[in-house]
Scaffold this motif. Structure first.
Motif, PDB file in Angstrom:
ATOM      1  N   GLU A  83      37.003 -80.659 -50.411  1.00  0.00           N
ATOM      2  CA  GLU A  83      37.818 -79.451 -50.553  1.00  0.00           C
ATOM      3  C   GLU A  83      38.007 -78.770 -49.206  1.00  0.00           C
ATOM      4  O   GLU A  83      39.131 -78.407 -48.824  1.00  0.00           O
ATOM      5  N   ASP A  84      36.925 -78.610 -48.466  1.00  0.00           N
ATOM      6  CA  ASP A  84      37.000 -77.944 -47.169  1.00  0.00           C
ATOM      7  C   ASP A  84      37.866 -78.747 -46.206  1.00  0.00           C
ATOM      8  O   ASP A  84      38.687 -78.173 -45.470  1.00  0.00           O
ATOM      9  N   LEU A  85      37.682 -80.056 -46.192  1.00  0.00           N
ATOM     10  CA  LEU A  85      38.483 -80.909 -45.318  1.00  0.00           C
ATOM     11  C   LEU A  85      39.969 -80.776 -45.647  1.00  0.00           C
ATOM     12  O   LEU A  85      40.814 -80.640 -44.752  1.00  0.00           O
ATOM     13  N   THR A  86      40.297 -80.784 -46.934  1.00  0.00           N
ATOM     14  CA  THR A  86      41.699 -80.755 -47.361  1.00  0.00           C
ATOM     15  C   THR A  86      42.345 -79.421 -47.016  1.00  0.00           C
ATOM     16  O   THR A  86      43.479 -79.381 -46.517  1.00  0.00           O
ATOM     17  N   ARG A  87      41.651 -78.335 -47.252  1.00  0.00           N
ATOM     18  CA  ARG A  87      42.244 -77.019 -46.953  1.00  0.00           C
ATOM     19  C   ARG A  87      42.431 -76.837 -45.450  1.00  0.00           C
ATOM     20  O   ARG A  87      43.400 -76.182 -45.020  1.00  0.00           O
ATOM     21  N   LYS A  88      41.537 -77.407 -44.648  1.00  0.00           N
ATOM     22  CA  LYS A  88      41.695 -77.329 -43.201  1.00  0.00           C
ATOM     23  C   LYS A  88      42.877 -78.162 -42.737  1.00  0.00           C
ATOM     24  O   LYS A  88      43.659 -77.735 -41.882  1.00  0.00           O
ATOM     25  N   GLU A  89      43.018 -79.358 -43.307  1.00  0.00           N
ATOM     26  CA  GLU A  89      44.119 -80.242 -42.932  1.00  0.00           C
ATOM     27  C   GLU A  89      45.472 -79.686 -43.336  1.00  0.00           C
ATOM     28  O   GLU A  89      46.445 -79.801 -42.602  1.00  0.00           O
ATOM     29  N   ASP A  90      45.544 -79.099 -44.513  1.00  0.00           N
ATOM     30  CA  ASP A  90      46.840 -78.671 -45.042  1.00  0.00           C
ATOM     31  C   ASP A  90      46.680 -77.411 -45.890  1.00  0.00           C
ATOM     32  O   ASP A  90      46.578 -77.492 -47.121  1.00  0.00           O
ATOM     33  N   PRO A  91      46.675 -76.245 -45.268  1.00  0.00           N
ATOM     34  CA  PRO A  91      46.539 -74.999 -46.039  1.00  0.00           C
ATOM     35  C   PRO A  91      47.745 -74.682 -46.909  1.00  0.00           C
ATOM     36  O   PRO A  91      47.682 -73.778 -47.751  1.00  0.00           O
ATOM     37  N   SER A  92      48.844 -75.420 -46.750  1.00  0.00           N
ATOM     38  CA  SER A  92      50.079 -75.070 -47.458  1.00  0.00           C
ATOM     39  C   SER A  92      50.124 -75.606 -48.880  1.00  0.00           C
ATOM     40  O   SER A  92      50.949 -75.183 -49.682  1.00  0.00           O
ATOM     41  N   ARG A  93      49.254 -76.561 -49.200  1.00  0.00           N
ATOM     42  CA  ARG A  93      49.292 -77.171 -50.525  1.00  0.00           C
ATOM     43  C   ARG A  93      48.031 -76.827 -51.297  1.00  0.00           C
ATOM     44  O   ARG A  93      47.038 -76.360 -50.757  1.00  0.00           O
ATOM     45  N   TYR A  94      48.074 -77.105 -52.592  1.00  0.00           N
ATOM     46  CA  TYR A  94      46.945 -76.817 -53.473  1.00  0.00           C
ATOM     47  C   TYR A  94      46.028 -78.036 -53.570  1.00  0.00           C
ATOM     48  O   TYR A  94      46.436 -79.168 -53.285  1.00  0.00           O
ATOM     49  N   THR A  95      44.811 -77.793 -54.010  1.00  0.00           N
ATOM     50  CA  THR A  95      43.852 -78.863 -54.258  1.00  0.00           C
ATOM     51  C   THR A  95      43.551 -78.931 -55.749  1.00  0.00           C
ATOM     52  O   THR A  95      43.670 -77.943 -56.467  1.00  0.00           O
ATOM     53  N   MET A  96      43.144 -80.128 -56.204  1.00  0.00           N
ATOM     54  CA  MET A  96      42.866 -80.297 -57.634  1.00  0.00           C
ATOM     55  C   MET A  96      41.794 -81.352 -57.842  1.00  0.00           C
ATOM     56  O   MET A  96      41.675 -82.310 -57.081  1.00  0.00           O
ATOM     57  N   MET A  97      41.014 -81.139 -58.868  1.00  0.00           N
ATOM     58  CA  MET A  97      40.083 -82.132 -59.389  1.00  0.00           C
ATOM     59  C   MET A  97      40.424 -82.344 -60.850  1.00  0.00           C
ATOM     60  O   MET A  97      40.667 -81.383 -61.579  1.00  0.00           O
ATOM     61  N   ALA A  98      40.472 -83.611 -61.297  1.00  0.00           N
ATOM     62  CA  ALA A  98      40.764 -83.908 -62.696  1.00  0.00           C
ATOM     63  C   ALA A  98      39.451 -84.164 -63.432  1.00  0.00           C
ATOM     64  O   ALA A  98      38.676 -85.036 -63.049  1.00  0.00           O
ATOM     65  N   CYS A  99      39.218 -83.393 -64.493  1.00  0.00           N
ATOM     66  CA  CYS A  99      37.961 -83.446 -65.243  1.00  0.00           C
ATOM     67  C   CYS A  99      38.238 -83.928 -66.668  1.00  0.00           C
ATOM     68  O   CYS A  99      39.279 -83.627 -67.233  1.00  0.00           O
ATOM     69  N   HIS A 100      37.274 -84.659 -67.239  1.00  0.00           N
ATOM     70  CA  HIS A 100      37.448 -85.016 -68.644  1.00  0.00           C
ATOM     71  C   HIS A 100      37.057 -83.824 -69.516  1.00  0.00           C
ATOM     72  O   HIS A 100      36.663 -82.773 -69.020  1.00  0.00           O
ATOM     73  N   GLY A 101      37.174 -83.969 -70.823  1.00  0.00           N
ATOM     74  CA  GLY A 101      37.172 -82.808 -71.712  1.00  0.00           C
ATOM     75  C   GLY A 101      35.847 -82.116 -71.955  1.00  0.00           C
ATOM     76  O   GLY A 101      35.754 -81.316 -72.890  1.00  0.00           O
ATOM     77  N   ASP A 102      34.822 -82.392 -71.164  1.00  0.00           N
ATOM     78  CA  ASP A 102      33.527 -81.724 -71.336  1.00  0.00           C
ATOM     79  C   ASP A 102      33.505 -80.463 -70.469  1.00  0.00           C
ATOM     80  O   ASP A 102      32.936 -80.437 -69.378  1.00  0.00           O
ATOM     81  N   PHE A 103      34.126 -79.401 -70.966  1.00  0.00           N
ATOM     82  CA  PHE A 103      34.283 -78.172 -70.189  1.00  0.00           C
ATOM     83  C   PHE A 103      32.934 -77.638 -69.720  1.00  0.00           C
ATOM     84  O   PHE A 103      32.759 -77.289 -68.543  1.00  0.00           O
ATOM     85  N   ASP A 104      31.990 -77.561 -70.624  1.00  0.00           N
ATOM     86  CA  ASP A 104      30.714 -76.913 -70.296  1.00  0.00           C
ATOM     87  C   ASP A 104      29.971 -77.663 -69.203  1.00  0.00           C
ATOM     88  O   ASP A 104      29.332 -77.045 -68.342  1.00  0.00           O
ATOM     89  N   ARG A 105      30.032 -78.988 -69.211  1.00  0.00           N
ATOM     90  CA  ARG A 105      29.316 -79.756 -68.187  1.00  0.00           C
ATOM     91  C   ARG A 105      29.900 -79.502 -66.802  1.00  0.00           C
ATOM     92  O   ARG A 105      29.164 -79.232 -65.848  1.00  0.00           O
ATOM     93  N   TYR A 106      31.224 -79.574 -66.666  1.00  0.00           N
ATOM     94  CA  TYR A 106      31.840 -79.346 -65.357  1.00  0.00           C
ATOM     95  C   TYR A 106      31.598 -77.919 -64.876  1.00  0.00           C
ATOM     96  O   TYR A 106      31.377 -77.685 -63.683  1.00  0.00           O
ATOM     97  N   HIS A 107      31.638 -76.992 -65.814  1.00  0.00           N
ATOM     98  CA  HIS A 107      31.445 -75.596 -65.445  1.00  0.00           C
ATOM     99  C   HIS A 107      30.000 -75.351 -65.007  1.00  0.00           C
ATOM    100  O   HIS A 107      29.747 -74.646 -64.018  1.00  0.00           O
ATOM    101  N   LYS A 108      29.058 -75.948 -65.723  1.00  0.00           N
ATOM    102  CA  LYS A 108      27.645 -75.765 -65.391  1.00  0.00           C
ATOM    103  C   LYS A 108      27.303 -76.389 -64.044  1.00  0.00           C
ATOM    104  O   LYS A 108      26.548 -75.806 -63.249  1.00  0.00           O
ATOM    105  N   VAL A 109      27.837 -77.566 -63.775  1.00  0.00           N
ATOM    106  CA  VAL A 109      27.574 -78.226 -62.498  1.00  0.00           C
ATOM    107  C   VAL A 109      28.230 -77.474 -61.343  1.00  0.00           C
ATOM    108  O   VAL A 109      27.809 -77.589 -60.192  1.00  0.00           O
ATOM    109  N   GLY A 110      29.243 -76.673 -61.639  1.00  0.00           N
ATOM    110  CA  GLY A 110      29.899 -75.867 -60.616  1.00  0.00           C
ATOM    111  C   GLY A 110      31.176 -76.461 -60.077  1.00  0.00           C
ATOM    112  O   GLY A 110      31.752 -75.939 -59.110  1.00  0.00           O
ATOM    113  N   LEU A 111      31.666 -77.515 -60.670  1.00  0.00           N
ATOM    114  CA  LEU A 111      32.866 -78.169 -60.157  1.00  0.00           C
ATOM    115  C   LEU A 111      34.135 -77.394 -60.462  1.00  0.00           C
ATOM    116  O   LEU A 111      35.130 -77.530 -59.739  1.00  0.00           O
TER     117      LEU A 111
END
Length: 918
Positions: A474-502
């Motif tokens: 994330e840090d590398l991408t925002r430094k390289e290109d602040p003009s675009r957005y970043t994204m991570m694709a997660c499967h449907g286990d909302f609580d797990r991704y949220h708990k891990v902090g992703l």
């Protein structure tokens, strides 16, 4: 599948001989046009780019015994690039496919004019580890299968003597724990599967040592309706041995070819020096904006000239689209200040019969098909793809996200992190100038298969390492290109991704959601969207994946989850589209997938193919594709949805003259009218873009035509052939009876597209008719499907015919007229065999290991023993297609009675085929 492992166009299935001809024509077109296409990049100056795809030889190095100096130990065959060595073995019945080493070699003659210039080999994509040798010496290497790379070779070329040079490229697609992807639901085809070009430049040139890019980066810090500010960053390289005074000239042309801006900068480059030069072009007034409806492209030409004159030393041309955009967690996506719901699809890069070695013409066609569908977004998944994909998005007005292939899992090593960061930099820098790209992504379902499940402390450390890697990307991408957005694709286990902090790390959270497919409950999809918005109210949301298997050969009038029918898929997509479109906070949704794609480890109704595509592997449109056209197109749209269902069959009514079945029309009109053989069946109001009629089909050819009631010129028509199956053999159809194709234990229809035969569901026996007596539908050892098995059935192309059965069947009766008949009984032992790992994506799978039971039974036909002590598993093996045939003469009005007599266990019958021979 085929016992001799003979390869066919689609492995287990053949969707039409014409497809092969189309592919051949396109391949020949691309083969002969490649040099010309490459030459079109050659602008005035010292840069020459030539196609380098012809006259290669390939040899498989299964023992990994060859070296650059010992290639004579291999067996060679002449090939043309692009090429993969996995086009065939990913579709046979043998588990696994070749993941190892292959060598490519080629000889070519140097041009004396290159002697004092820089020469590069430019690879668009090689999977996945590459070493390049020139005249026996290592010129360079690369790790990663989905980004381009450049290898300088000028210092190794021969110019004296005859000037011939030998190129050898070692390629491996072996498993390497330090290179993503580690695992995934797609096939890791090996080979030089994209184009290769030879690039010759002056020693003064735009850098080719910057992660495979052209060394030029265009930024637009300010864009509005009134004005646009344009900046360029140019990496210049002096590979000569002396200091040079230069000029960097950047010229902006509009789409009509008129020059609208220019900037010149003086540059001093020392010998061997590389330098980054920034330029601000004059502000452009009243710019033409790039949008999905009007993808206006400017052209920036960057030139290096000698300060004292003497012409152009190097020149590069880049597209420029002027636009601004925003993702809002409450209101969705905005392009050029206007709200725009993003709806489109994800894409994999392989194609029927040729794996991932796909000609450019077919790749471009994919983007054109997405545009024709009404889509405005392409998720380039799960890896960067051929350069023509984003070029086509720029040209056609398709917004895009691009991601690196960190899928399912990571390796907790410095090497894995380093390779991942390098992939991210290559992806960004090689694709930086595409106006279509609005998102850079870097992980997909990375918590789907978490390691260390039996050690929670160690697993937490693993989660910490995933979070650290995500943050560093994330840090590398925002430094390289602040003009675009970043994204991570997660499967449907909302609580797990949220708990891990992703969920806190990327600017956008993408959710791969399959409620109603991999997890139960279509209604849960909308609930999930609302949960995200409630828990993460400041985080923009995209539905980065959703889909249901849609085998175009399977139809059902009572569709259920996992029956693989087109009808279930239509209902699924209606639910998802309706939920997305009514929620402003959902920025958009990408159907999984644009087209079917190869996944070697999959089994199911179409083994080795993930068939969630809106198009088939050969890019035929399914009904779901037409549904999207009805939802997305802004012009009147009307289509009879059964394009791939031109052969139908059904049981007649008591009169023996018709069989009534539903027909659907997809439309964005409020209503439509349907005609059968010129007679109106009435006007129906559309609901969720569908109108439906009960249609009384007759035997033989039936003509359907649908029209817009308010504009009869807006219409669609379809001619199909209907086989009327007699309900009662004493009725009018009895004497004309020809053939029965019956699926036991199924509630779906199956179309054998090669033979134009339709297999219909079974029914209970009634006097004068045909049907079963006794037995229950087979249900496998998991809760994924309500009936049948999802195993790969060996020795057949027609897996769905053998994947359902009646177990403990007592008798089958057919009260057919007297005559001569050919009877085929189809069997497969569905219980037992090798216990395979459950598909990880089935989130509510309760798969348990099957315990094989001895099954022995006898079969009598009209009182005579046909099969004695029949033992499927012992005689033929598990999950193997078995067909037993008998010819018989029926006399005295007795019809046909088949008795199943248990010896041990319960008798089974999977399917039945009866054909009258006289």
């Amino acid at each position: 599948m085929h016992s001799d492992k003979q390869f066919q166009m689609n492995g287990k299935r053949r969707f039409g001989k014409q497809v092969g001809r189309i592919i051949l024509v396109l391949m020949l077109f691309c083969r002969w046009s490649t040099p010309a296409a490459a030459q079109s990049d050659n602008l005035p100056g010292g840069r020459i780019k030539m196609g380098f795809n012809d006259a290669w030889f390939f040899g498989k190095d299964e023992k990994d015994q060859a070296g650059a100096a010992s290639l004579d130990v291999l067996k060679w065959k002449k090939i043309t690039l692009p090429h993969t060595w996995n086009a065939k073995d990913v579709l046979d019945d043998e588990p696994g496919y070749y993941r190892g080493t292959g060598w490519y070699k080629k000889s070519f003659k140097s041009n004396m004019s290159w002697k004092n210039k820089s020469v590069f080999l430019c690879f668009d994509g090689v999977n996945q580890e590459t070493e390049v040798y020139v005249n026996g010496r290592l010129a360079g290497s690369h790790k990663g299968g989905y980004t381009g790379f450049v290898i300088p070779i000028g210092h190794l070329l021969k110019f004296e003597g005859n000037g011939w040079n030998d190129i050898a490229v070692k390629v491996s697609n072996r498993y390497n724990e330090d290179i993503a992807p580690l695992t995934a639901d797609f096939t890791f085809f090996g080979g030089i599967y994209r184009n290769v070009n030879l690039l010759v430049t002056e020693d003064i040139h735009f850098s080719k040592a910057d992660y495979g890019s052209d060394g030029i980066y265009i930024r637009t810090p300010l864009v509005s309706d009134q004005k646009a500010a344009i900046q360029t960053e140019n990496k210049l390289e002096n590979a000569s041995g002396k200091i040079r005074k230069l000029k960097l000239i950047t010229v902006l042309f509009n789409a009509e070819g008129k020059q609208v801006a220019e900037k010149t900068t003086s540059v001093l480059l020392a010998a061997g020096e590389s330098k980054l030069i920034k330029q601000d072009l004059p502000v452009l007034e009243q710019p033409n904006l790039w949008s999905v409806d009007r993808p206006y492209l400017y052209r920036i030409v960057s030139r290096i000239t000698d300060a004292a004159g003497g012409g152009i030393l190097d020149q590069v041309s880049s597209s420029l689209g002027l636009r601004w955009f925003k993702f809002d967690a409450e209101k969705g996506f905005f392009l050029n200040g206007k709200a725009l719901k993003l709806v489109g699809a994800s894409r994999h890069q392989d194609y029927q019969g040729i794996g991932n070695a796909v000609p450019e013409a077919l790749q471009i066609r994919d983007v054109e098909l997405l545009k024709a569908m009404g889509g405005n977004f392409l998720r380039v998944a799960h890896y960067p793809q051929d350069p023509v994909i984003l070029e086509s998005c720029d040209r056609l007005g398709i917004l895009a996200s691009v991601e690196i292939p960190i899928v399912n899992a990571i390796t907790e090593s410095e090497a894995f992190t380093a390779v991942s960061k390098n992939m991210q930099l290559e992806m960004i820098r090689q694709n930086f100038n595409h106006p279509s790209v609005v998102i850079w992504a870097y992980m997909n379902e990375v918590l789907l298969r978490p390691k260390f499940g039996n050690d929670k402390i160690r697993q937490q450390l693993y989660f910490d390492h995933i979070r650290e890697l995500a943050q560093s990307l994330e840090d590398l991408t925002r430094k390289e290109d602040p003009s675009r957005y970043t994204m991570m694709a997660c499967h449907g286990d909302f609580d797990r991704y949220h708990k891990v902090g992703l969920t806190k790390i990327p600017m956008i959270v993408g959710w791969n959601l399959y409620q109603g497919w991999y997890s139960a409950g279509l209604d849960d999809f909308a609930k999930f969207l609302d949960k995200h918005h409630q828990v993460l109210p400041d985080k923009p949301l995209l539905v980065s994946e959703y889909g249901a298997d849609a085998d175009p050969r399977i139809r059902s009038f009572r569709p259920v989850r996992f029956d693989k029918s087109i009808e279930y898929a239509i209902n699924y997509h209606q639910v998802y589209l309706n939920a997305v479109l009514k929620r402003p906070f959902v920025s958009g949704a990408m159907a999984w997938n644009l087209a079917d794609f190869n996944s070697e480890t999959r089994e199911e109704t179409m083994p080795h193919i993930n068939n969630k595509g809106l198009l088939t592997l050969s890019r035929q449109a399914k009904d779901t594709y037409f549904l999207y056209q009805a939802y997305l197109l802004d012009r009147p749209f009307l289509k009879i949805s059964s394009e791939l269902w031109r052969d139908r069959a059904g049981i007649s009514d008591p009169s023996g003259t018709i069989s009534t079945q539903p027909v659907q029309v997809v439309t964005n009109l409020t209503s439509a009218e349907l005609f059968l053989n010129g007679k109106s069946l009435g006007i129906r109001q559309s609901k969720d873009k569908l109108c439906e009629w009960e249609v009384p089909f007759k035997q033989g050819e039936n003509s359907l035509r649908t029209v817009d009631p308010n504009n009869p010129l807006n219409s669609d028509q379809l001619v199909l052939n209907f086989n009327l199956v007699p309900q009662n053999f004493t009725g009018p159809l009895g004497k004309d009876f020809h053939q029965l194709n019956i699926l036991l234990g199924a509630d779906r229809y199956f179309i054998d597209q090669d033979l134009h035969q339709v297999w219909i569901p079974d029914q209970p026996y009634q006097q004068g008719s045909w049907g079963r007596i006794g037995g229950n539908p087979f249900k496998g050892s998991n809760n994924r499907i309500s009936y049948g098995s999802d195993k790969n059935i060996l020795n057949t192309d027609l897996d769905p015919v053998y994947q359902t059965q009646r177990i403990d069947i007592k008798q089958y009766k057919m009260d057919v007229p007297d005559g001569d008949y050919e009877l085929n009984l189809l069997f497969s032992e569905l219980i037992g065999g090798i216990d395979k790992e459950a598909l990880a994506y089935n989130l509510d799978n309760n798969h348990v290991k099957e315990k094989a039971e001895e099954r022995i039974f006898s079969v009598q036909v009209n009182g005579k023993v046909f099969l004695k002590d029949f033992n499927l598993a012992e005689n033929y093996g598990y999950a193997t297609a078995v067909k037993q045939q008998i010819r018989l003469n029926v006399t005295g009005g007795r019809g046909i009675t088949i008795d199943f007599i248990p010896v041990k266990g319960k008798p089974v019958l999977n399917a039945l085929q009866l054909r009258k021979t006289n």
